[in-house]
Design a protein around this motif. Structure first.
Motif, mmCIF file in Angstrom:
data_model
loop_
_atom_site.group_PDB
_atom_site.id
_atom_site.type_symbol
_atom_site.label_atom_id
_atom_site.label_comp_id
_atom_site.label_asym_id
_atom_site.label_seq_id
_atom_site.Cartn_x
_atom_site.Cartn_y
_atom_site.Cartn_z
ATOM 1 N N GLY A 1 0.819 -1.213 0.000
ATOM 2 C CA GLY A 1 0.000 0.000 0.000
ATOM 3 C C GLY A 1 0.849 1.257 0.000
ATOM 4 N N THR A 2 1.888 1.268 0.812
ATOM 5 C CA THR A 2 2.783 2.434 0.871
ATOM 6 C C THR A 2 3.501 2.627 -0.461
ATOM 7 N N GLN B 1 0.987 4.094 -2.892
ATOM 8 C CA GLN B 1 0.595 5.474 -2.583
ATOM 9 C C GLN B 1 1.693 6.471 -2.943
#
Lengths: 186, 581
Positions: free
Chosen positions: B461-462, B465
Motif C-alpha cells: 500500500g505504501t 501510494q
C-alpha cells in the motif's frame, strides 16, 4: 609478535591495555564513573550490567557536583581482565557517562564503606558488643536498654569482620552503603 | 534573536534545520499536534506507512543508501512498541535513525493512561541513547543533540519521547549551533604510533588479508575510496562481512568474496591461514568467526574501529587502533607510502598462488536444472540482467539473503541494504521503499523469501501510494528455507513448522493493491520475466517459484572453525555423521 611499545594504563577512551588479556583469573575491580545527573542514567548503567551478564558486587551513587549536574557512581565488579576491559569500554559508550576510572588499575585508591549494625541483647553479650565496637572504632548512634545501633566506616573487609563478630552477640539488622572510592594523591 | 513557538512546531523546525527531507511515520493521538504542523508546511515530506516497524526499516533503507540519518515519527504506546524491532535492527547494524514518539501528557505519565507505555524504559537498551523531553524549552536542543549522537562515532538509532502537553506548550527554540553537542565527541584520529606499527607489519607480512565490515561504509564514501587505494596498492587480498559488501568492488582483482558462515571457501581459508589480519570496521561477529578458539590461529591481528567496545570483545587483537576508518586509512596510506610502499612481494605471490588454488574448488557451484529454477540460477540471471544499471539491492533474511550476497556483485558502497546483526525477517520490503524514496529514478530490488515477504507485505500500500516502483524478487520455495536447511543438516530432517502453507497467490495479491504481479517457474522463461519486471514502471511482486529443497553452501556449521567448512558435496556425509552424535 613483539610487544607493542604503547603506553600502559587504561581508561574508557583507550583500547591500549597490555595486561595479560588471556588470564582466566577473576579479580575484583572498583570503577568510578562521572555521569550527568539526569533521569535514567543509573538505569542505563545497571541495564548494561544485567543485559550483558556482568556482576555488581557493590554500587553507590550520589550527586557530587550540584552546579555541574554531575554524579559519581562507584561500582565494584568482578571478572577476568578481558571482561573488565569490555565493561569499561561498554560504560564509556553510554552518552551521559563522561569518565570511567578503574581505580584498581590506574593508581592506588582509598575505599571506604559506611554501615549501621543493630545489635540486640543484654548481659555479657551487650558488654562484649560495646567493647568490640570500641576496638573497631564504631560509634554508638542509638541505644536502648536492649539494643545498640553502631555506625562503622572502613574497608568492606573490616565491615565484614565486624559483622562476623557481632553475629553471635545478637546482630539483628545491617544496612551498608556500598563502597565509595577515590584515588590517592593529588 | 530567540524565537518562541509550540513544541510541535519546534519538531518540524528542527527537522528543517537538520536538513531532513523525508519522515516515515504513522499518526496517532499522542502526536496529533506534530501532524498538524506537518500538514501546514511543504518542506518535509511525510511517507505514511502501514505499520510502525516498517517505518523504521524504511528509514534504515533511506539512511543506508544516502549516508544521511533516517527519521521516524510514531505515536505513543503501540506506535512505539511496534517500532522497537526496527530500532534494535538499526542498533545492531549501526544505522543512524532518529525516532520521535508521542507520549501521554506529563501529568498522566505513570497512571497507565490510554496508549501509555514506558517508551524510554523499553527502548533504553534498543537505542544508542534516548530522551524523554519534559520541557518545551529544552525540546529543540534535545532534537539537535539527538541528530548529533545518531550520526557521530559509531552511528545508531536514537529516540525522543515527547509528551503531548510538551507539544502544545510554547517555548524558546534552540538553534542547531546553540545545542549541546560537545560532551559527545568520539575520537576520529588513530594513534600514529600504532598505525606506524601496522605499516611495519604490512611491510613484512607473508600472508596478509584485509577483513572489512560495515564500519567502512559508515565512515563515508571517502573511506571506501581510501580502502580501494590501499588494497590495490598493496596487492593484499580482501574479504568482507555481509555488512561491508560494496566498499571494495566485487570486480576488483583482490576481491575474495564474502567470508563467514556462508562465505566463500577461499575467503574463509585465507582468514584461517593468514599471518596478518587487518580488521577494518568489522566486529568479529559469531557468524564470522565460527569457533573462536580456532579462529585464524596463527595470525597477528590488527583492528581499526571507532568503538572501543568492539575491540577485544570476542577475539583478542594484538594491535588495536581506535579511530574512524577514513581518518585511520588516510594516515595508514600516507605512512606506508612515505616509507617506500614496501610489501613482501615474493611471499605475497606464493600466498596468491595458494588462494587461487582454493578458488579452483569453485565453492558456489550447484547442480543446474532445465526443469526447475534453482535459486542460485535466478540470482545469476538477475545479476546478469541488472548489472551495470543504477541499482540498489535490499534483502530479507534467510537463504535468499546469503545467495544474494554470494551471487550478486556490488561495485559501490551504500548499494546493499540487509539486516545483518539482528537478522530481521520483514526488513527488506520496507527498506526497499525507503531506498526508492531517496533514489526515485534508480532500480531498487528486494531479494526476498516468501515467508519474509509476508511479514511486512502490507507495505505494498505504501509503495503504491508514494509511487515507489520497488521490485520484490521473491525466491518462493514454500519453505522457511534456512530453518529447513538447519533441520535437514542438524535435526535429522524433522521439518518442524518450516513450510509455508496457505500461501497467497502473489500475482493476485499484487493486483489487489494495484501493483503488478509476475509468476515464473520455467528456467527458459526467466530472463524475459525478469526483464518484464525491470521495465514495468511501478511496484512489482515477482513470484519466482524455485527448487524447494536447495541448501545454501558453503556453510560453516555453528561452533566449527573456518577450515571445517561444508561444501555441497559434503552435505550427505555430514548428515550421516551428525545423526550419530
Amino acid at each position: 609478535m613483539a610487544a607493542l611499545n604503547i603506553k600502559k594504563g587504561s581508561s574508557s577512551h583507550s583500547a591500549y591495555d597490555l595486561r595479560d588479556f588471556h588470564s582466566q583469573a577473576e579479580r575484583s575491580h572498583t570503577l568510578a564513573l562521572i555521569v550527568d545527573n539526569e533521569a535514567g542514567v543509573l538505569a542505563r548503567v545497571i541495564g548494561l550490567f544485567s543485559g550483558r551478564g556482568y556482576n555488581i558486587d557493590s554500587l553507590t551513587v550520589a550527586e557530587t557536583d550540584h552546579k555541574g549536574h554531575r554524579s559519581r557512581i562507584t561500582i565494584v565488579t568482578r571478572g577476568t581482565e578481558a571482561v573488565i576491559e569490555q565493561i569499561k569500554a561498554q560504560l564509556g559508550r553510554i552518552v551521559p557517562v563522561h569518565e570511567v576510572h578503574d581505580l584498581t588499575v590506574e593508581s592506588a585508591a582509598v575505599e571506604r564503606e559506611l554501615a549501621l549494625f543493630k545489635v540486640v541483647g543484654g548481659g555479657d553479650k551487650r558488654v562484649e558488643a560495646l567493647r568490640l565496637a570500641d576496638i573497631f572504632r564504631a560509634n554508638v548512634v542509638d541505644s536502648t536498654l536492649e539494643s545498640f545501633v553502631f555506625e562503622i566506616t572502613g574497608t568492606s573487609e573490616k565491615i565484614d569482620a565486624f559483622a562476623e563478630l557481632m553475629r553471635p552477640l545478637g546482630l539483628a539488622d545491617v544496612a551498608r552503603t556500598g563502597v565509595a572510592a577515590l584515588s590517592r594523591g593529588a | 534573536m530567540s524565537r518562541t513557538m509550540t513544541g510541535a512546531k519546534m519538531v518540524v523546525q528542527a527537522l528543517k534545520d537538520q536538513g531532513v527531507e523525508v519522515v516515515f511515520g504513522y499518526p496517532g493521538g499522542a502526536v496529533l499536534p506534530i501532524y498538524d504542523e506537518i500538514f501546514q508546511q511543504n518542506d518535509i515530506r511525510h511517507v505514511l506507512v502501514r505499520h510502525e516497524q516498517a517505518a523504521v526499516h524504511m528509514a534504515e533503507g533511506y539512511a543506508r543508501s544516502t549516508g544521511k540519518p533516517g527519521v521516524v515519527l510514531v505515536t505513543s504506546g503501540p506506535g512505539a512498541t511496534n517500532a522497537v524491532t526496527g530500532m534494535v535492527d538499526a542498533l545492531m547494524d549501526s544505522i543512524p535513525i532518529v525516532v520521535f514518539t508521542g507520549q501521554v501528557p506529563t501529568f498522566m505519565i505513570g497512571t497507565d493512561g490510554f496508549q501509555e507505555a514506558d517508551t524510554v524504559g523499553i527502548t533504553r537498551p534498543c537505542t544508542k541513547h534516548n530522551w524523554l523531553a519534559k520541557d518545551t524549552d529544552r525540546l529543540a536542543g534535545i532534537i539537535h543533540e539527538a541528530f548529533h549522537v545518531a550520526t557521530s562515532g559509531r552511528p545508531g538509532p536514537v529516540l525522543i519521547d515527547i509528551p503531548k502537553d510538551v507539544q502544545f506548550a510554547t517555548g524558546t527554540y534552540t538553534e542547531p549551533r546553540q545545542a549541546r553537542v560537545d560532551h559527545y565527541k568520539p575520537r576520529l584520529k588513530g594513534d600514529i604510533e600504532a598505525i606506524t606499527r601496522l605499516v611495519e607489519l604490512m611491510e613484512s607480512a607473508e600472508r596478509p588479508i584485509f577483513y572489512t565490515g560495515g564500519g567502512v561504509i559508515n565512515s563515508g564514501p571517502g573511506a571506501s575510496q581510501l580502502l580501494r587505494e590501499l588494497v590495490d596498492a598493496t596487492g593484499f587480498p580482501i574479504t568482507s562481512t555481509l555488512m561491508g559488501l560494496g566498499a571494495y568492488p566485487a570486480s576488483g582483482k583482490s576481491w575474495l568474496g564474502m567470508l563467514g558462515m556462508h562465505g566463500l571457501y577461499e575467503a574463509n581459508l585465507a582468514m584461517h591461514g593468514c599471518d596478518l589480519m587487518i580488521a577494518i570496521g568489522a566486529r568479529f561477529d559469531d557468524r564470522i568467526t565460527g569457533r573462536v578458539s580456532d579462529f585464524s590461529p596463527d595470525s597477528t591481528k590488527a583492528q581499526i574501529d571507532i568503538d572501543a567496545s568492539s575491540i577485544n570483545k570476542i577475539v583478542h587483537v594484538d594491535l588495536p587502533i581506535l579511530g574512524d576508518v577514513g581518518h585511520v586509512l588516510e594516515d595508514l596510506l600516507m605512512i606506508w607510502k612515505s616509507r617506500g610502499r614496501k610489501t613482501n612481494r615474493a611471499a605475497l605471490a606464493g600466498w596468491w598462488k595458494q588462494i587461487d588454488a582454493w578458488k579452483e574448488v569453485k565453492c558456489l557451484s550447484y547442480a543446474p536444472s532445465e526443469t526447475v529454477i534453482k535459486p542460485q540460477y535466478a540470482l545469476e540471471r538477475l545479476e546478469a540482467l541488472t548489472k551495470g544499471r543504477d541499482r540498489y539491492v535490499t534483502t530479507e533474511v534467510g537463504q535468499h539473503q546469503m545467495w544474494a550476497a554470494q551471487f550478486l556483485g556490488f561495485e559501490a558502497p551504500n548499494r546493499w541494504m540487509t539486516s545483518g546483526g539482528l537478522g530481521t525477517m520483514g526488513y527488506g520490503f520496507p527498506a526497499s521503499i525507503g531506498v526508492q524514496i531517496a533514489h526515485p529514478e534508480s532500480l531498487v530490488i528486494n531479494i526476498a523469501g516468501e515467508a519474509s515477504f509476508l511479514m511486512n507485505m502490507q507495505e505494498i500500500g505504501t509503495a503504491m501510494q508514494f509511487r515507489a516502483p520497488v521490485k520484490q524478487f521473491i525466491l518462493n520455495n514454500e519453505r522457511l528455507g534456512m530453518v529447513r536447511q538447519w533441520q535437514d543438516l542438524l535435526h535429522g530432517g524433522r521439518y518442524s513448522q518450516s513450510w509455508s502453507e496457505s500461501l497467497p497467490d502473489f500475482v493476485k495479491l499484487a493486483e489487489a493493491f494495484g501493483a503488478k504481479g509476475i509468476q515464473c517457474s520455467d528456467p527458459a522463461q526467466l530472463d524475459d520475466a525478469i526483464m518484464e519486471m525491470i521495465e514495468y514502471d511501478g511496484p512489482v511482486i515477482f513470484d519466482c517459484l524455485v527448487e524447494k529443497h536447495e541448501n545454501c553452501f558453503p556453510m560453516i556449521p555453528s561452533g566449527k572453525p573456518h577450515n571445517e567448512m561444508l561444501l555441497a558435496a559434503d552435505a550427505e556425509a555430514f548428515k550421516s555423521g551428525a545423526a550419530l552424535v
